[in-house]
Design an enzyme around this catalytic site. Structure first.
Site, PDB file in Angstrom:
ATOM      1  N   ASP A  91      42.432  40.068  59.366  1.00 34.17           N
ATOM      2  CA  ASP A  91      43.332  39.845  60.493  1.00 34.17           C
ATOM      3  C   ASP A  91      42.618  40.319  61.759  1.00 34.17           C
ATOM      4  OD1 ASP A  91      43.426  42.575  60.443  1.00 34.17           O
ATOM      5  OD2 ASP A  91      45.569  42.712  60.105  1.00 34.17           O
ATOM      6  N   ASP A 262      50.197  35.719  53.503  1.00 32.25           N
ATOM      7  CA  ASP A 262      49.856  37.075  53.078  1.00 32.25           C
ATOM      8  C   ASP A 262      51.109  37.911  53.253  1.00 32.25           C
ATOM      9  OD1 ASP A 262      49.607  37.402  56.160  1.00 32.25           O
ATOM     10  OD2 ASP A 262      49.538  39.441  55.390  1.00 32.25           O
ATOM     11  N   CYS A 300      56.931  36.601  31.787  1.00 31.48           N
ATOM     12  CA  CYS A 300      55.663  36.927  32.452  1.00 31.48           C
ATOM     13  C   CYS A 300      54.539  37.108  31.437  1.00 31.48           C
ATOM     14  CB  CYS A 300      55.845  38.211  33.275  1.00 31.48           C
ATOM     15  SG  CYS A 300      54.345  38.727  34.140  1.00 31.48           S
ATOM     16  N   CYS A 302      51.679  38.727  32.157  1.00 33.01           N
ATOM     17  CA  CYS A 302      50.748  39.767  32.642  1.00 33.01           C
ATOM     18  C   CYS A 302      50.503  40.813  31.558  1.00 33.01           C
ATOM     19  CB  CYS A 302      51.273  40.410  33.932  1.00 33.01           C
ATOM     20  SG  CYS A 302      52.353  41.825  33.710  1.00 33.01           S
ATOM     21  N   CYS A 305      53.504  43.287  31.003  1.00 36.68           N
ATOM     22  CA  CYS A 305      54.660  42.771  30.255  1.00 36.68           C
ATOM     23  C   CYS A 305      54.337  42.530  28.783  1.00 36.68           C
ATOM     24  CB  CYS A 305      55.159  41.477  30.898  1.00 36.68           C
ATOM     25  SG  CYS A 305      55.972  41.780  32.477  1.00 36.68           S
ATOM     26  N   HIS A 331      51.928  43.617  37.675  1.00 36.42           N
ATOM     27  CA  HIS A 331      53.000  42.670  37.332  1.00 36.42           C
ATOM     28  C   HIS A 331      53.440  41.852  38.545  1.00 36.42           C
ATOM     29  CE1 HIS A 331      56.665  40.784  36.087  1.00 36.42           C
ATOM     30  NE2 HIS A 331      57.202  41.280  37.194  1.00 36.42           N
TER      31      HIS A 331
HETATM   32 ZN   LIG Z   1      54.490  41.004  34.056  1.00 46.23          ZN
END
Ligand SMILES: [Zn+2]
Length: 367
Positions: A91, A262, A300, A302, A305, A331
């Protein structure tokens, strides 16, 4: 132009495609996590690779104060310094500087360091120079962020100054292989937004940021201002809505023609124990999760999880174990990246309206 932008699919005003830079390619619509001081909080560059992050935002303001843009340059630039092979967008520093109520004049802005109170000066030229030293793939022109609500005369003055600074940034920008995006301002006034976008586009940038929105104004003011800006921006350049990351706003802004975003929201919420799930936002700190053996979000994929329960994460939060913030950050970013993947697929399939309705049903409630 330093970047090329290919649009592969459209659904109404929404576009899905890819931006190609000298470093490589990233897919749009895209969410960029924020690595304020050279790292996304709680994560390493290796984590970001595992998560599939393509572009990380770094804050010029923080890096120019600590460790200093020259120090980053001495390490070979931000990519070598952070050992990160993906894209970096810096930025301009404007957003942080203007939140500190600085002294502004036509030439630039004088502000105090949050670290030690020392006085610093940022001009369109010095912002370009700092971002060249940091070595981002994409840098942003210094803009004036007018705090809203503000009288229209003040919004107009900020917009005019932003335009003058954009022209100077364009002139000062020399570094080959580094893209420069201009920023449209204009508050929530649709006429000023349109004018700002048209005149910024006339200067000819690699891409266009839309700044100064999602700063607390109601959504019914943000979306018309966004539309007014987009209507004046060239179709063949990426559009970046700055500082927006709540799920419904992401889908709605893509629907209007935004390509990248963002926001600190997913990572900040994670550090405070709040997770994003397909059922909405929930606080894992609540006692009701203590006995829950299920994952944060059953849908999810990830690593958190797949392995740990809500009950275990809730316990780590309750005893202030730093690992919890890291796990929830992993996550939340996975969840936002998955949402962006669904958005790209929906644009390609022409089903963005359906996805918008689904996201609205879960996320329309504030909080
Ligand atoms: Zn997750």
């Amino acid at each position: 132009m330093t970047v090329s932008f290919e649009i592969w699919a459209r659904d109404g005003a929404a576009r899905a495609g890819a931006v190609t830079t000298p470093r490589g390619r990233y897919l749009t619509p895209l969410f960029m996590p924020v690595g304020t001081r050279g790292a996304v909080r709680m994560l390493t560059s290796a984590d970001l690779e595992d998560l599939g992050a393509e572009v990380v935002l770094a804050n010029t303001y923080h890096l120019m104060l600590r460790p200093g843009a020259e120090v980053v340059a001495g390490h070979g630039g931000i990519h070598r310094f952070a050992a990160w092979g993906g894209h970096v967008l810096t930025d301009s520093g404007g957003f942080q500087v203007f939140s500190l109520e600085p002294r502004v004049d036509d030439d630039g802005v004088t502000f105090r360091s949050v670290y030690d109170g020392s006085l610093h000066r940022l001009t369109p030229e010095s912002a370009v120079r700092a971002q060249e030293l940091i070595g981002a793939d994409i840098q942003m022109a210094l803009d004036v962020c007018t705090r809203l609500p503000a009288p229209v005369s003040e919004v107009r003055r900020g917009m005019e100054r932003t335009l003058a600074w954009a022209a100077r940034a364009r002139e000062a920008h020399r570094r080959e292989g580094q893209a420069l995006f201009g920023i449209c301002q204009g508050g929530t006034d649709t006429e000023l937004r349109g004018l700002s976008a048209r005149r910024t586009a006339e200067l000819g940038f690699d891409g266009y940021g839309i700044g100064g929105l999602s700063v607390g104004e109601p959504r019914e003011e943000m979306l018309p201002a966004l539309s007014a800006a987009i209507a004046e921006l060239p179709d063949d350049r990426p559009r970046y809505l700055m500082g927006v990351g709540d799920p419904l706003a992401l889908v709605e802004a893509v629907g209007l023609g935004v390509d990248q975003f963002d926001c600190v929201l997913p990572t900040r919420l994670a550090r405070h124990g709040t997770v994003l799930t397909n059922a909405g936002r929930l606080s894992l700190k609540r006692a009701e999760h203590a006995a829950d053996a299920g994952p944060v979000d059953p849908a999810c994929r990830c690593p958190v999880c797949r392995r740990w329960s809500r009950g275990y994460l809730r316990h780590l939060l309750a005893v202030d174990e730093p690992a919890a913030g890291r796990m929830l950050t992993i996550h939340n970013l996975t969840w936002v990246f998955a949402l962006m993947g669904r958005i790209r697929t929906a644009v390609a399939d022409g089903t963005l309206a359906g996805l918008r309705a689904e996201v609205a049903a879960t996320w329309a409630r504030p909080g």
